[in-house]
Write an enzyme that holds these catalytic residues in place. Sequence first.
Site, PDB file in Angstrom:
ATOM      1  N   CYS A 115       0.805  -1.234   0.000  1.00 52.86           N
ATOM      2  CA  CYS A 115       0.000   0.000   0.000  1.00 52.86           C
ATOM      3  C   CYS A 115       0.835   1.280   0.000  1.00 52.86           C
ATOM      4  O   CYS A 115       0.802   2.039  -0.972  1.00 52.86           O
ATOM      5  CB  CYS A 115      -0.933  -0.011   1.199  1.00 52.86           C
ATOM      6  SG  CYS A 115      -2.139  -1.352   1.104  1.00 52.86           S
TER       7      CYS A 115
HETATM    8  N1  LIG Z   1      -2.691  -6.098   1.822  1.00 44.70           N
HETATM    9  C1  LIG Z   1      -3.254  -5.054   2.389  1.00 44.70           C
HETATM   10  O1  LIG Z   1      -2.999  -4.784   3.542  1.00 44.70           O
HETATM   11  C2  LIG Z   1      -4.242  -4.182   1.629  1.00 44.70           C
HETATM   12  C3  LIG Z   1      -4.979  -3.258   2.366  1.00 44.70           C
HETATM   13  C4  LIG Z   1      -5.893  -2.470   1.709  1.00 44.70           C
HETATM   14  C5  LIG Z   1      -6.028  -2.560   0.322  1.00 44.70           C
HETATM   15  N2  LIG Z   1      -5.266  -3.440  -0.382  1.00 44.70           N
HETATM   16  C6  LIG Z   1      -5.468  -3.517  -1.827  1.00 44.70           C
HETATM   17  O2  LIG Z   1      -6.244  -4.674  -2.115  1.00 44.70           O
HETATM   18  C7  LIG Z   1      -5.848  -5.230  -3.377  1.00 44.70           C
HETATM   19  C8  LIG Z   1      -5.425  -6.678  -3.197  1.00 44.70           C
HETATM   20  O3  LIG Z   1      -4.285  -6.707  -2.356  1.00 44.70           O
HETATM   21  P1  LIG Z   1      -3.853  -8.004  -1.564  1.00 44.70           P
HETATM   22  O4  LIG Z   1      -2.902  -7.532  -0.516  1.00 44.70           O
HETATM   23  O5  LIG Z   1      -5.025  -8.788  -1.143  1.00 44.70           O
HETATM   24  O6  LIG Z   1      -3.056  -8.797  -2.707  1.00 44.70           O
HETATM   25  P2  LIG Z   1      -2.471 -10.282  -2.618  1.00 44.70           P
HETATM   26  O7  LIG Z   1      -1.306 -10.311  -3.510  1.00 44.70           O
HETATM   27  O8  LIG Z   1      -2.338 -10.713  -1.198  1.00 44.70           O
HETATM   28  O9  LIG Z   1      -3.644 -11.171  -3.227  1.00 44.70           O
HETATM   29  C9  LIG Z   1      -4.103 -11.036  -4.509  1.00 44.70           C
HETATM   30  C10 LIG Z   1      -4.560 -12.398  -4.995  1.00 44.70           C
HETATM   31  O10 LIG Z   1      -5.180 -12.190  -6.258  1.00 44.70           O
HETATM   32  C11 LIG Z   1      -4.855 -13.274  -7.090  1.00 44.70           C
HETATM   33  N3  LIG Z   1      -5.106 -12.843  -8.462  1.00 44.70           N
HETATM   34  C12 LIG Z   1      -4.400 -12.042  -9.256  1.00 44.70           C
HETATM   35  N4  LIG Z   1      -5.047 -11.830 -10.418  1.00 44.70           N
HETATM   36  C13 LIG Z   1      -6.190 -12.518 -10.335  1.00 44.70           C
HETATM   37  C14 LIG Z   1      -7.288 -12.707 -11.195  1.00 44.70           C
HETATM   38  N5  LIG Z   1      -7.361 -12.124 -12.377  1.00 44.70           N
HETATM   39  N6  LIG Z   1      -8.277 -13.502 -10.794  1.00 44.70           N
HETATM   40  C15 LIG Z   1      -8.240 -14.090  -9.596  1.00 44.70           C
HETATM   41  N7  LIG Z   1      -7.248 -13.949  -8.707  1.00 44.70           N
HETATM   42  C16 LIG Z   1      -6.242 -13.165  -9.090  1.00 44.70           C
HETATM   43  C17 LIG Z   1      -3.430 -13.611  -6.737  1.00 44.70           C
HETATM   44  O11 LIG Z   1      -3.126 -14.949  -7.092  1.00 44.70           O
HETATM   45  C18 LIG Z   1      -3.429 -13.391  -5.223  1.00 44.70           C
HETATM   46  O12 LIG Z   1      -3.705 -14.568  -4.498  1.00 44.70           O
HETATM   47  C19 LIG Z   1      -4.760  -4.313  -3.900  1.00 44.70           C
HETATM   48  O13 LIG Z   1      -5.341  -3.322  -4.704  1.00 44.70           O
HETATM   49  C20 LIG Z   1      -4.210  -3.672  -2.640  1.00 44.70           C
HETATM   50  O14 LIG Z   1      -3.615  -2.424  -2.888  1.00 44.70           O
HETATM   51  C21 LIG Z   1      -4.379  -4.273   0.251  1.00 44.70           C
END
Ligand SMILES: NC(=O)c1ccc[n+]([C@@H]2O[C@H](COP(=O)([O-])OP(=O)(O)OC[C@H]3O[C@@H](n4cnc5c(N)ncnc54)[C@H](O)[C@@H]3O)[C@@H](O)[C@H]2O)c1
Length: 401
Positions: free
Chosen positions: A257
Amino acid sequence: MRVGIIGQGYVGLTISAFASKDYEVIGFDLNPVIVDQLNQGHSHIEGVKSSDLKSAISQGSYKATTEGSEVADCDIVVIAVPTPLDGDRRPDLSYIDSACKVIADNLNGPALIINESTSFPGTIRNYIKPAIERYSKVKFDHQYAISPERVDPGREDFNQKNTPRLYAGLTPEATARTREFYSSFCDNLVEVSSPEVAEAAKLFENTFRQVNIALVNELAQISHALGIDVRETLDAAGTKPYGFMKFAPSAGVGGHCIPVDPSYLADVAEKAGIEATFIKRANEVNLDMPKYIAGRMAKDNGGSLKGKKVLVVGVAYKPNVADTRETPAELLIDALNDLGAVVSWNDPVVGTWHGSESSALAGADIAVVVTKHDVVAAEDILKSAPYVFDTTGKVKGAVQL
Ligand SMILES: NC(=O)c1ccc[n+]([C@@H]2O[C@H](COP(=O)([O-])OP(=O)(O)OC[C@H]3O[C@@H](n4cnc5c(N)ncnc54)[C@H](O)[C@@H]3O)[C@@H](O)[C@H]2O)c1
């Protein structure tokens, strides 16, 4: 109600765990290893208990899948996929695009589509909706909304239930359905007047942190040059009961983030003809911290790190999680290698990183603490090398940033 959650990472799995208490959840992910683990009831995310996952699976309210066709009958689809930066540090919406394709190819009726992935204002209106419409062979009258995720993995005091959640739909119906969905597991829903406000607020929250962390990192450098203890200065300033918020100096910013989201704001700003100068400068300061730290360590050790065994302690980007995404340890290791050091790392929480195992917390000439996990004792860090540099403020007796 059947809810499809696209992406089963930090955000998607956390939402799945909460939503599966009231809805039938299909967790779709492209990664078959994660999907297999999840279907066996093994959570890979801090904050989501394997026992909760197992009970949701046994009650038939959760199933992970790599099959897009499983989202066919969903009433609601939540997008929770990565939104990283590309090689030029510009927004990379390729994962969002592929999620849109999965949705368009598989939904067989109208649904509410909510984006939780962090992105710039206008993403749901000008990017996700048109992409789904473009990819859909059969046109359905979907509803679209945004509810940016604020989860802080590993945090125990704030979770999905008690963290206020922003939301807005492209239509009043989408807004109302989004409120209904989240109200089953979130106590504090905050409706805003447009999706763009929700999207911008999320980016600004993280930009606020990025800029303030950079400011305090600059203060750390100024304080050292002036011979003042930066942490004591911050504690002193923190006694003011209003108008001041304390941030801590560090080796830089990490995670998915803080180092990433501000660049999404800078990119749309630039396209709108405004230069996001604070964001750019904050990026520079934070990304330069590892070089500054390596320089301080060299100075304290006879002016050179050439051939010295340097142990980087804690490579996760924050305490008590195994997440190494965008960790400042990476840039610090580069900076130490550039100065000729022989670098190894220790992090029992991370365990394996870039194909190598965590080294012993012992036998180094120099140790530098990037992240201090609770399971790693400060005394053991102090014993690992005759010179220990601490960027966390948690290892008393070490040289402080
Ligand atoms: N991690 C955090 O603390 C957090 C907090 C707030 C917001 N976010 C936002 O949330 C979003 C996701 O982040 P995250 O941390 O969960 O990511 P992550 O990398 O932990 O998980 C994403 C998952 O999506 C899967 N993926 C990718 N493309 C895909 C598709 N087309 N179809 C299905 N699955 C798919 C990946 O295999 C992975 O398991 C991002 O935009 C991030 O900025 C993250």
